[in-house]
Design a protein around this motif. Structure first.
Motif, PDB file in Angstrom:
ATOM      1  N   THR A 347      37.195 -15.087 -26.179  1.00  9.27           N
ATOM      2  CA  THR A 347      35.748 -15.191 -25.967  1.00  9.27           C
ATOM      3  C   THR A 347      35.022 -14.075 -26.720  1.00  9.27           C
ATOM      4  OG1 THR A 347      36.083 -16.157 -23.774  1.00  9.27           O
ATOM      5  CG2 THR A 347      33.921 -15.190 -24.227  1.00  9.27           C
ATOM      6  N   ALA A 348      35.539 -12.858 -26.596  1.00  8.72           N
ATOM      7  CA  ALA A 348      34.907 -11.717 -27.277  1.00  8.72           C
ATOM      8  C   ALA A 348      35.015 -11.856 -28.795  1.00  8.72           C
ATOM      9  CB  ALA A 348      35.568 -10.422 -26.815  1.00  8.72           C
ATOM     10  N   LEU A 349      36.152 -12.371 -29.254  1.00  8.35           N
ATOM     11  CA  LEU A 349      36.339 -12.529 -30.696  1.00  8.35           C
ATOM     12  C   LEU A 349      35.356 -13.540 -31.276  1.00  8.35           C
ATOM     13  CD1 LEU A 349      40.226 -12.440 -31.096  1.00  8.35           C
ATOM     14  CD2 LEU A 349      38.594 -10.870 -32.109  1.00  8.35           C
ATOM     15  N   ILE A 350      35.113 -14.612 -30.528  1.00  4.45           N
ATOM     16  CA  ILE A 350      34.172 -15.627 -31.032  1.00  4.45           C
ATOM     17  C   ILE A 350      32.764 -15.038 -31.129  1.00  4.45           C
ATOM     18  CG2 ILE A 350      33.031 -17.809 -30.461  1.00  4.45           C
ATOM     19  CD1 ILE A 350      35.668 -18.715 -29.211  1.00  4.45           C
ATOM     20  N   LYS A 351      32.332 -14.310 -30.103  1.00  6.76           N
ATOM     21  CA  LYS A 351      31.013 -13.690 -30.157  1.00  6.76           C
ATOM     22  C   LYS A 351      30.936 -12.680 -31.311  1.00  6.76           C
ATOM     23  CE  LYS A 351      29.955 -13.974 -25.188  1.00  6.76           C
ATOM     24  NZ  LYS A 351      29.684 -13.186 -23.957  1.00  6.76           N
ATOM     25  N   MET A 352      31.979 -11.897 -31.423  1.00 11.57           N
ATOM     26  CA  MET A 352      32.021 -10.888 -32.483  1.00 11.57           C
ATOM     27  C   MET A 352      31.990 -11.557 -33.846  1.00 11.57           C
ATOM     28  SD  MET A 352      34.997  -8.044 -33.075  1.00 11.57           S
ATOM     29  CE  MET A 352      34.931  -6.841 -34.394  1.00 11.57           C
ATOM     30  N   ARG A 353      32.773 -12.620 -33.999  1.00 17.79           N
ATOM     31  CA  ARG A 353      32.795 -13.336 -35.268  1.00 17.79           C
ATOM     32  C   ARG A 353      31.418 -13.853 -35.633  1.00 17.79           C
ATOM     33  NH1 ARG A 353      34.736 -19.227 -34.908  1.00 17.79           N
ATOM     34  NH2 ARG A 353      32.821 -19.123 -33.711  1.00 17.79           N
ATOM     35  N   ASN A 354      30.739 -14.441 -34.682  1.00 14.32           N
ATOM     36  CA  ASN A 354      29.413 -15.009 -34.958  1.00 14.32           C
ATOM     37  C   ASN A 354      28.443 -13.941 -35.444  1.00 14.32           C
ATOM     38  OD1 ASN A 354      30.565 -17.333 -34.038  1.00 14.32           O
ATOM     39  ND2 ASN A 354      29.418 -17.434 -32.110  1.00 14.32           N
ATOM     40  N   ARG A 355      28.453 -12.792 -34.782  1.00 15.37           N
ATOM     41  CA  ARG A 355      27.567 -11.714 -35.211  1.00 15.37           C
ATOM     42  C   ARG A 355      27.984 -11.197 -36.593  1.00 15.37           C
ATOM     43  NH1 ARG A 355      28.396 -10.144 -29.756  1.00 15.37           N
ATOM     44  NH2 ARG A 355      29.942  -8.593 -30.445  1.00 15.37           N
ATOM     45  N   HIS A 356      29.279 -11.103 -36.789  1.00 11.90           N
ATOM     46  CA  HIS A 356      29.798 -10.554 -38.039  1.00 11.90           C
ATOM     47  C   HIS A 356      29.445 -11.440 -39.229  1.00 11.90           C
ATOM     48  CE1 HIS A 356      32.361  -7.800 -40.208  1.00 11.90           C
ATOM     49  NE2 HIS A 356      33.036  -8.803 -40.739  1.00 11.90           N
ATOM     50  N   VAL A 357      29.554 -12.743 -39.032  1.00 10.04           N
ATOM     51  CA  VAL A 357      29.230 -13.678 -40.128  1.00 10.04           C
ATOM     52  C   VAL A 357      27.744 -13.578 -40.458  1.00 10.04           C
ATOM     53  CG1 VAL A 357      29.047 -16.111 -40.740  1.00 10.04           C
ATOM     54  CG2 VAL A 357      31.131 -15.242 -39.676  1.00 10.04           C
ATOM     55  N   LYS A 358      26.905 -13.493 -39.450  1.00  8.38           N
ATOM     56  CA  LYS A 358      25.466 -13.378 -39.703  1.00  8.38           C
ATOM     57  C   LYS A 358      25.137 -12.134 -40.516  1.00  8.38           C
ATOM     58  CE  LYS A 358      23.935 -15.874 -35.561  1.00  8.38           C
ATOM     59  NZ  LYS A 358      23.207 -15.792 -34.266  1.00  8.38           N
ATOM     60  N   ARG A 359      25.823 -11.025 -40.217  1.00 11.54           N
ATOM     61  CA  ARG A 359      25.582  -9.797 -40.978  1.00 11.54           C
ATOM     62  C   ARG A 359      26.134  -9.883 -42.397  1.00 11.54           C
ATOM     63  NH1 ARG A 359      27.212  -7.325 -36.066  1.00 11.54           N
ATOM     64  NH2 ARG A 359      29.303  -7.056 -36.945  1.00 11.54           N
ATOM     65  N   SER A 360      27.203 -10.636 -42.584  1.00 11.55           N
ATOM     66  CA  SER A 360      27.889 -10.663 -43.879  1.00 11.55           C
ATOM     67  C   SER A 360      27.181 -11.495 -44.928  1.00 11.55           C
ATOM     68  CB  SER A 360      29.322 -11.188 -43.697  1.00 11.55           C
ATOM     69  OG  SER A 360      30.060 -10.361 -42.836  1.00 11.55           O
ATOM     70  N   ILE A 361      26.575 -12.602 -44.501  1.00 12.11           N
ATOM     71  CA  ILE A 361      26.041 -13.567 -45.464  1.00 12.11           C
ATOM     72  C   ILE A 361      24.943 -12.993 -46.359  1.00 12.11           C
ATOM     73  CG2 ILE A 361      24.692 -15.707 -45.636  1.00 12.11           C
ATOM     74  CD1 ILE A 361      26.464 -16.871 -43.468  1.00 12.11           C
ATOM     75  N   PRO A 362      23.971 -12.232 -45.846  1.00 14.70           N
ATOM     76  CA  PRO A 362      22.887 -11.751 -46.736  1.00 14.70           C
ATOM     77  C   PRO A 362      23.378 -10.947 -47.935  1.00 14.70           C
ATOM     78  CG  PRO A 362      22.278 -11.460 -44.440  1.00 14.70           C
ATOM     79  CD  PRO A 362      23.724 -11.860 -44.438  1.00 14.70           C
ATOM     80  N   ASP A 363      24.474 -10.208 -47.770  1.00  8.80           N
ATOM     81  CA  ASP A 363      24.960  -9.387 -48.884  1.00  8.80           C
ATOM     82  C   ASP A 363      25.854 -10.149 -49.844  1.00  8.80           C
ATOM     83  OD1 ASP A 363      23.641  -7.169 -47.914  1.00  8.80           O
ATOM     84  OD2 ASP A 363      25.350  -6.530 -46.681  1.00  8.80           O
ATOM     85  N   LEU A 364      26.238 -11.354 -49.486  1.00  9.96           N
ATOM     86  CA  LEU A 364      27.182 -12.096 -50.325  1.00  9.96           C
ATOM     87  C   LEU A 364      26.613 -12.384 -51.712  1.00  9.96           C
ATOM     88  CD1 LEU A 364      28.886 -14.694 -47.944  1.00  9.96           C
ATOM     89  CD2 LEU A 364      29.977 -12.850 -49.222  1.00  9.96           C
ATOM     90  N   ILE A 365      25.328 -12.737 -51.758  1.00 14.57           N
ATOM     91  CA  ILE A 365      24.745 -13.136 -53.039  1.00 14.57           C
ATOM     92  C   ILE A 365      24.824 -12.003 -54.059  1.00 14.57           C
ATOM     93  CG2 ILE A 365      22.415 -12.483 -52.336  1.00 14.57           C
ATOM     94  CD1 ILE A 365      23.443 -15.413 -54.640  1.00 14.57           C
ATOM     95  N   PHE A 366      24.623 -10.764 -53.587  1.00 16.76           N
ATOM     96  CA  PHE A 366      24.668  -9.615 -54.505  1.00 16.76           C
ATOM     97  C   PHE A 366      26.093  -9.355 -54.989  1.00 16.76           C
ATOM     98  CE2 PHE A 366      21.085  -8.917 -51.576  1.00 16.76           C
ATOM     99  CZ  PHE A 366      20.056  -8.917 -52.486  1.00 16.76           C
ATOM    100  N   GLU A 367      27.033  -9.490 -54.086  1.00 12.38           N
ATOM    101  CA  GLU A 367      28.426  -9.273 -54.487  1.00 12.38           C
ATOM    102  C   GLU A 367      28.910 -10.382 -55.409  1.00 12.38           C
ATOM    103  OE1 GLU A 367      32.842  -8.500 -52.532  1.00 12.38           O
ATOM    104  OE2 GLU A 367      31.048  -8.408 -51.273  1.00 12.38           O
ATOM    105  N   ILE A 368      28.513 -11.616 -55.124  1.00 12.78           N
ATOM    106  CA  ILE A 368      28.898 -12.734 -55.994  1.00 12.78           C
ATOM    107  C   ILE A 368      28.336 -12.523 -57.389  1.00 12.78           C
ATOM    108  CG2 ILE A 368      28.555 -15.201 -56.429  1.00 12.78           C
ATOM    109  CD1 ILE A 368      28.697 -15.640 -53.406  1.00 12.78           C
ATOM    110  N   GLN A 369      27.069 -12.119 -57.480  1.00 16.29           N
ATOM    111  CA  GLN A 369      26.452 -11.907 -58.791  1.00 16.29           C
ATOM    112  C   GLN A 369      27.151 -10.786 -59.550  1.00 16.29           C
ATOM    113  OE1 GLN A 369      23.818 -13.821 -60.224  1.00 16.29           O
ATOM    114  NE2 GLN A 369      24.754 -12.752 -61.940  1.00 16.29           N
TER     115      GLN A 369
END
Length: 741
Positions: A347-369
Motif C-alpha cells: 500500500t505504501a509503495l503504491i502511494k509512494m510510486r504515484n507521488r514519485h512518478v508525478k515528480r519525475s515526469i516534468p523533468d523528463l523532457i529536459f533529460e530526453i532533449q
C-alpha cells in the motif's frame, strides 16, 4: 535503467476494471501470479502518468535515460522481501542471486504477440574484450523462450548465470577460506515480453559485504549499490535484518542521498527473529517518529515476517496468514497496523510510486532533449553511412570535390575558405624557397670568389709594382693550382678549356646536398598541407587513412619524379657545358675586371699620389701623363700567368651569378611547381575526376567497397545510435503531448 519497479508487482492492487486489465486470477493453490487485488490509490491523472511511463518503456528509452524503477538494497537476504512484494519467484533458499545484480524487466507487447522470455548477461565494463564477448553470447541451455518464469526456471537461470560469470570449476574448487572475490559487477537481465505485461523493472542488487575499502568484495558490492542509488528516479527499498543497526552499512549510504526522504522506504525483514529488549530499536524504527528517531524516513519503515527455510513450499496465502498471526501478537500491539506486513508495505509503495512518478515526469523532457542532442552529435561524428557501393562512391567523390577545392585555393594563394594557417600552401612553400635561396647564396660555393676589395688590399701590401703579380696570385692559388694541374700544350697565360669545368664542379659540389634538403622540406610542407586539408574534409579517421594509403602510389610517383628532375638539373649544372646566352655574362665579366682596376687604382692613389710607372730606357713618366686605369691594367695583364688566372676567375664568377639563380628558379619551377604542385602532384592529385576514373563502374565495386566500406563496428554503432535517436525522438513527442494534455 528500467521503469517503475513496483509497476507490475504492486499494480496488482489497482481497483475494478483497471485491476482486471493488469492482473491474472489466483492459482489453484492460492498463489496470486500478479499480486493480490484490493488496492486502489490512482486517480485518472495518475493512471495517465503511469501509462506514459509504460509507453516510454515500450519505446526502449530506459536504455538511455533514467526512468522510475524499484531498487532493492541492503546487507543480505533481500530475496524473500522481493518475492513478498512482487510475487516473482526470486530464489530465497541459496545465495546465488546475491553474487551479482539481477534485473527483471517486464515489457508489454501487442495483443497478438506471444509471451516470451529473454535472458542475457550485461558484462562488467572493466573486463577484457574477449571475456565481454563470451558473456554477451551466453544463453541458458536448454532454454525455452515461451516457458513460464516459475521458481524452477529462475533457479536454473541463476545457476547457469552464476557458473558463466564466475566459472563453475573455479567456484567449486575454490578453497573454503580463500580470498576469491565472490561478487561481480556483471548483471543478469531477465526480460519477459507479452500482451498482459505491465512495463517495469526491478533491480535486485547483491547484499553489502561487511568490511572496508581494502576488501574487494566490499568495494564491488558498494559500487553496485551506489550506481543504482545514483538514479534520481529510482524508488529505493532499503532492507535491513534484525541485527545490530549500526553495523548495517546501507543505513549510512541512504542517509547520504540528497533526496533520501522522497524516494527511500525502509523494510525490516525477519521480524520473527527479534529478541526481547535487545532489539527494541526495531520498534523505534517502525514508529518512525521524526522527533525521536535519527533514522526517520518520510515514506516510513515497515516490518515483515517472511517464509522460514521450512516454509519455502507454502503458498502465498499461507504465508500471509502466518504473517498476520505473528503481528497480531501482544508484543506488536503498540504499533500501527499500517506499518506491519507485506500488504501494508505494498500500500505504501503504491502511494509512494504515484507521488514519485508525478515528480519525475516534468523533468523528463529536459533529460530526453539532452540525450537526444548528445545522440545526434555522435551520429554526426560517425559521418555519412556507407553500406552500399553508391553511398561509398558518393562519399568518396564528395570528399574529393571538397578537398580539391581547398587544395586549389591553397596552391593559388586563395585562402578565403581555408581555416588554418598550416593550409596556406603557397605561402609556406614560398617560405621554403626563400630559405633554399638563402642557403644557396650562403653555402653554394666551396671557395668564395675574390672581390676587388681583396685585390686592392693585396696590392697595398706591395712596395713595388713588380710584387703585384706574386702577391695577387696568393689570393687565386686555388685557380692557379687547377690551371697548373691541367696544363697541356698551352703557352704561358693560356688556359686549358677543361680548367673551368673542373673548377666549376669543385665550386658547386654542395648544390646537390642543399637542393635535396630543400626538396625534403617542401615535401614535408606539401604533406602537412595535404594532411590538414584531408582532416578538414574527412572527419572519419579510418576512411581518411584508407584514402591516403590508396593515393600513396601516385603520391610516391610524383615524389620520385621530382627527385629525378632534381638530379637532371644537378647534372646539367654540374657536369654540363658552362653555357649561357644571358647578356649578364659578358657584362658581368667586364664589370669584374673594371671593378678590380678601380679598386687597385683607388688604393694606390691613396697610398702614393706621386706613384710612377718605370718604362725601360726613358725618364720616369708621371702618373697623370697616361690614363690611370690603363697603367693599372697594363700592370695586371703584363704578368701573363696572372692574366690567365684573373680571366678564368672572372669568367667563373660571372657565370656563377647567372647559373646560381637559374638553378634556384629551375628548382622552383621544374621540380617543385611541376611535380609537387602540378595537377599530378601530391597536393592536387585527389580530384573528382581521379575518383571517377578509378572507382566508378561495376569493375571497381570490390575496390570501392574495400576502400570506403564502413567498419562493422561503426555500422553497428550507427545502427544502435539511430535506434536510440528514434526512441528518444518518439519519447520526446509522447512527453510533450502528455504535458499539453
Amino acid at each position: 535503467m528500467g521503469s517503475l519497479g513496483v509497476e507490475q508487482a504492486i499494480n496488482a492492487s489497482l481497483p475494478g476494471g483497471i485491476a482486471e486489465k493488469l492482473t491474472s486470477p489466483a492459482s489453484v493453490n492460492g498463489d496470486c501470479e500478479d499480486g493480490p487485488l484490493g488496492y486502489g490509490f490512482e486517480d485518472q491523472q495518475t493512471i495517465a502518468q503511469l501509462e506514459l511511463i509504460d509507453d516510454l518503456q515500450k519505446l526502449g528509452v530506459s536504455q538511455y535515460l533514467n526512468l522510475p524503477q524499484l531498487v532493492v538494497v541492503g546487507d543480505q537476504r533481500k530475496s524473500s522481501v522481493l518475492q513478498a512484494v512482487t510475487d516473482i519467484p526470486f530464489s530465497i533458499d541459496d545465495k546465488m542471486c546475491t553474487r551479482f545484480a539481477t534485473e527483471i524487466v517486464l515489457q508489454r507487447t501487442a495483443p497478438d504477440h506471444p509471451t516470451e522470455i529473454d535472458v542475457c548477461i550485461q558484462p562488467d565494463p572493466d573486463i577484457s574484450p574477449e571475456r565481454r564477448q563470451e558473456l554477451l553470447s551466453w544463453r541458458p541451455i536448454p532454454f525455452d523462450r515461451t516457458a513460464t518464469l516459475d521458481k524452477t526456471m529462475m533457479q536454473n537461470i541463476f545457476q547457469q548465470a552464476d557458473d558463466m560469470i564466475f566459472g563453475s570449476t573455479v567456484r567449486r574448487n575454490s578453497p573454503k577460506h580463500g580470498r576469491v572475490n565472490r561478487l561481480s559487477s556483471s548483471i543478469l537481465k531477465i526480460t519477459r515480453r507479452g500482451p498482459k505485461e505491465r512495463n517495469f523493472a526491478i533491480a535486485d542488487i547483491p547484499g553489502l559485504v561487511r568490511g572496508n575499502e581494502s576488501n574487494s568484495e566490499h568495494r564491488t558490492a558498494k559500487n553496485l549499490v551506489q550506481n543504482y542509488l545514483n538514479n534520481p528516479r529510482s524508488i529505493v527499498m532499503a532492507v535491513i535484518d534484525v541485527v545490530d543497526l549500526e553495523r548495517q552499512e546501507i543505513m549510512q549510504m541512504i542517509q547520504q542521498l540528497p533526496d533520501e526522504e522522497t524516494r527511500v522506504i525502509g523494510v525490516i525483514n525477519k521480524c520473527d527473529t527479534k529478541q526481547l529488549k535487545s532489539h527494541d530499536w526495531v520498534f523505534d524504527l517502525l514508529r518512525n517518529d521524526p522527533a525521536r528517531s535519527p533514522h526517520w524516513l518520510k515514506e516510513g519503515w515497515f516490518g515483515l515476517r517472511n517464509r522460514s527455510p521450512s516454509e519455502l513450499s507454502i503458498s502465498d496465502r499461507e504465508r500471509d496468514k502466518k504473517e498476520d498471526e505473528f503481528f497480531a501478537g501482544p508484543e506488536w500491539s503498540s504499533l500501527q497496523k499500517d506499518a506491519l506486513g507485506r500488504h501494508a508495505l505494498k500500500t505504501a509503495l503504491i502511494k509512494m510510486r504515484n507521488r514519485h512518478v508525478k515528480r519525475s515526469i516534468p523533468d523528463l523532457i529536459f533529460e530526453i532533449q539532452s540525450k537526444l542532442d548528445e545522440c545526434l552529435l555522435q551520429i554526426q561524428q560517425l559521418g555519412e553511412p556507407r553500406a552500399t557501393n553508391q553511398a561509398q562512391f558518393t562519399i568518396v567523390n564528395k570528399i574529393a570535390t571538397e578537398y580539391s577545392k581547398g587544395a586549389a585555393g591553397a596552391v593559388n594563394g586563395h585562402y578565403e575558405e581555408l581555416t588554418l594557417d598550416k593550409q596556406f600552401a603557397r605561402k609556406l612553400i614560398r617560405d621554403n624557397l626563400d630559405s633554399f635561396k638563402a642557403d644557396m647564396v650562403a653555402r653554394g660555393l666551396k671557395i668564395p670568389f675574390i672581390t676587388s676589395k681583396q685585390d686592392a688590399v693585396a696590392v697595398s701590401k706591395c712596395t713595388h709594382e713588380s710584387e703585384w703579380g706574386p702577391k695577387l696570385l696568393e689570393n687565386y692559388s686555388w685557380v692557379q693550382a687547377c690551371i697548373n694541374n691541367y696544363r697541356g700544350k698551352e703557352d704561358i697565360g693560356e688556359v686549358n678549356s677543361i680548367v673551368k669545368s673542373q673548377l666549376w664542379k669543385q665550386q658547386v659540389a654542395s648544390w646537390e646536398e642543399i637542393a635535396s634538403n630543400a626538396l625534403n622540406l617542401v615535401e614535408r610542407t606539401v604533406e602537412n598541407v595535404t594532411s590538414s586539408l584531408f582532416e578538414k574534409v574527412c572527419s572519419d579517421e579510418s576512411l581518411r587513412l584508407k584514402l591516403r594509403v590508396w593515393l600513396q602510389d601516385d603520391v610516391q610517383k610524383a615524389a620520385e619524379n621530382a627527385r629525378i628532375e632534381l638530379q637532371r638539373l644537378i647534372a646539367s649544372e654540374r657536369d654540363g657545358q658552362l653555357f649561357t646566352l644571358h647578356p649578364m655574362m659578358v657584362f658581368r665579366t667586364q664589370q669584374l675586371h673594371q671593378e678590380r682596376i678601380q679598386a687597385v687604382l683607388t688604393e694606390c692613389t691613396l697610398k702614393e699620389p706621386k706613384m710612377s710607372l718605370q718604362q725601360a730606357g726613358s725618364t720616369p713618366l708621371k702618373l697623370g701623363s697616361i690614363p690611370s686605369d690603363l697603367i693599372i691594367q697594363s700592370l695586371l695583364i703584363g704578368n701573363a700567368e696572372l692574366a690567365g688566372v684573373l680571366k678564368t676567375h672572372d669568367s667563373l664568377a660571372a657565370y656563377h651569378e647567372v647559373a646560381l639563380y637559374r638553378f634556384i628558379d629551375n628548382f622552383a619551377l621544374q621540380v617543385v611547381e611541376r611535380h609537387l604542385l602540378g595537377p599530378d602532384g601530391p597536393l592536387l592529385l585527389f580530384t573528382s575526376d581521379y575518383v571517377t576514373q578509378r572507382l566508378y563502374g561495376k569493375e571497381n565495386e570490390a575496390a570501392l567497397a574495400t576502400l570506403a566500406g564502413e567498419d562493422p563496428t561503426i555500422s553497428q554503432k550507427r545502427q544502435d545510435l539511430n535506434a536510440k535517436r528514434e526512441s528518444l525522438e518518439e519519447s520526446k513527442k509522447r512527453v510533450q503531448s502528455f504535458k499539453i494534455l
